[in-house]
Motif scaffolding. Sequence first.
Motif: not given
Length: 680
Positions: A30-31, A38-39, A633-638, A68-70
């Motif tokens: 889950e984490h 979130v990231q 997340p909505d941001e991932w859908l186009n 990679a930076k995340t």
Amino acid sequence: MSTAADTTGATLPEHVNPAAVQEVLDGQWEHVRNGARVQLADTKWAPVYGEDIETARARITELARELAKTGQTALGFPVEHGGGGDLGASIEMVAFIDLSLMVKVGVQWGLFGGAVQALGTERHHAELIPKIISMELPGCFAMTETGHGSDVQQLRTTCTYDPDTETFDLHTPHEAARKDYIGNAARDGRMAVVFAQLITQRTPRGVHASAVPIRGEDGAALPGVTIIDDGYKEGLLGVDNGRLSFDHVRVPLGALLDRYGQVAADGTYSSPIESETGRFFTMLGTLVRGRVSVGGAAGSATKVALNIAVRYGETRRQFSAPGDEREVVLLDYLAHQRKLLPALATSYALHFAQEELTVMMHEVLGSSTVDTERQRELESRAAGMKAANTWHANRTIALCREACGGAGYLAENQLPLLKSDIDVFTTFEGDNTVLMQLVAKGLLTGFQDDFGDLSGWGKVQFAADRVVGTVLERTAARSLIQRLIEAVPSNTEETFIRDRGWQLATLEDREEHVLEGVVNRLRHAADEDTDAFEVFNDAQDHVLRTAQVHVERYVLESFVAAIDRCTDPDASALLNRLCDLYALHTIEQDKGWFLEHGRLTPTRSKAVTATVNELCKELRPYARTLVDAFAIPDEWLNCAILDEEPARQDAMWQEDSRLRKGARPGAEDTASEVQVAPGQ
Ligand SMILES: Cc1cc2nc3c(=O)[nH]c(=O)nc-3n(C[C@H](O)[C@H](O)[C@H](O)COP(=O)(O)OP(=O)(O)OC[C@H]3O[C@@H](n4cnc5c(N)ncnc54)[C@H](O)[C@@H]3O)c2cc1C
């Protein structure tokens, strides 16, 4: 409180909190899932349509570097080399976003990084892993050749040791031996883990891998290395696949990834594993994480498609029922429910089986002791789940496209991209048909033989008598499952069709019967006067079926085990109902077999279909809850229809009502000379 066995058909609670269902889905990692949500909550990650190949590749490479930076891509590597030390932490969340990005990431960190980690030793790890994690060193996994893809033990590239120079001579002897389809090769890769036939002291030692530089800092191919772009593919536009050939390239001794086979400076070869075949398949076995990720990624892409199709199906209206002014929403039609809900139930079932597989991988690869049998079981599970997930993904994404009609065909609605990108998942990381043969071989030999070797089928010793028992022991929540099965009355004709014990017993009985049948056929292969290959080949459909029924049985058991872990009574009740749908849909799809073998009477067979219909109706009000629980997340859908469809349907309805009341099209006021637009 509802339990894993509670399948009474009682009314479901009116509202089930998607977050409670999400908790079961997110499970042990889950984490990691929430970390990604979130990231990466930014629209810059979402898929883009209509790019040319160079733009797509450049954008995906840039996103991979940002990823990679995340720190997301480091989670699975050991802590001492800058990783997160969590073997089960998968990168499959990226597949919710974009499959090109997923594959790019999978090649760099899963395949390339994974091979260095699994096949190399400390000096390779210390030198290469930190640069791989940061993507300072983009790399490839170069195993497949144009001539040999599924049968990689027969690779033709050679790697011949020369003690005078203490280097290997890496060579592509002919065109069929060139590396093909290699991800990251055409544009970005600086190094490749190249698999080749190792020869030392004039003796072939089997396939081994070396870390070979292929491009210089300026991006040009190094001397002796030829790189050719594979060009346009059906999908995965952002991934740069290419061909690699080597013309007597000198590779230093230290480049050999020598965990399973060492070469001394004088050319003396040594290995902890004596048999060449055993060594090769042990090496391949350590790369199991790639296969696990591909299955998980296919599951994520399927959830995106289901999310789109269910949400569209809840708002899109066609035809009206007599007496109703407003048209019917698609998802109220049984045919539409039949398209989407069994697929949704299967996605849940596969998700829980995938979670169980990830836990198993985490335990086996993380263990300090080597348990060969358990390792082979892991490989078998990974193979079966990869095939089941990717076939389901291909079928379901195509169904979802169709379920959205013409809108599903427009690029702006994401489904065409998903459909073209997911296709190859049935082929790479092991062709599904070949993988299912491996599953069957593992079962039939009780995991005693070298896993992965399909060439010696005729000679293997079949061990079905002990196989079923051994395999059944291993499933999670086995004691619960055993109790449910034992509680089934002997007269199954009268057992409630929604009885979980009956469903479990039905799939278990089918597996045992199919397995025993194929063993009896194949035992003839051991007779001296039979052609072993022909006996096996004549039974190949039966062999593959063994694998299929085996996978379906443990997928159902994983679903039951997941419900048992669920602490929210409403979520548990809903998941139980969904589990009924998965189990009965699976039985319904194989009615022919159950009827042929007297396992179902015609009356009961019809009752199974009727119950699947009932379940679709009962689950229809929860379809949205079930896709919301994927927590994408909505941001991932186009996907334009998700944003526009509810408003469009309302606007159409209002305009329509005004027209029917006598308004001019588009006019604010009512008028008498209205023309109602005819249907198509
Ligand atoms: C987009 C893409 C990316 C890839 N990335 C990489 C990469 O980065 N690195 C890498 O090393 N490889 C990569 N591959 C290669 C991939 O792993 C192979 O394509 C795959 O293993 C199948 O091999 P093949 O193409 O030679 O097919 P084949 O093995 O020729 O299979 C063709 C057909 O024959 C059937 N078949 C084969 N053997 C049997 C049998 N014994 N019984 C019955 N049927 C059989 C198969 O089911 C299949 O339908 C990639 C491939 C693609 C398309």
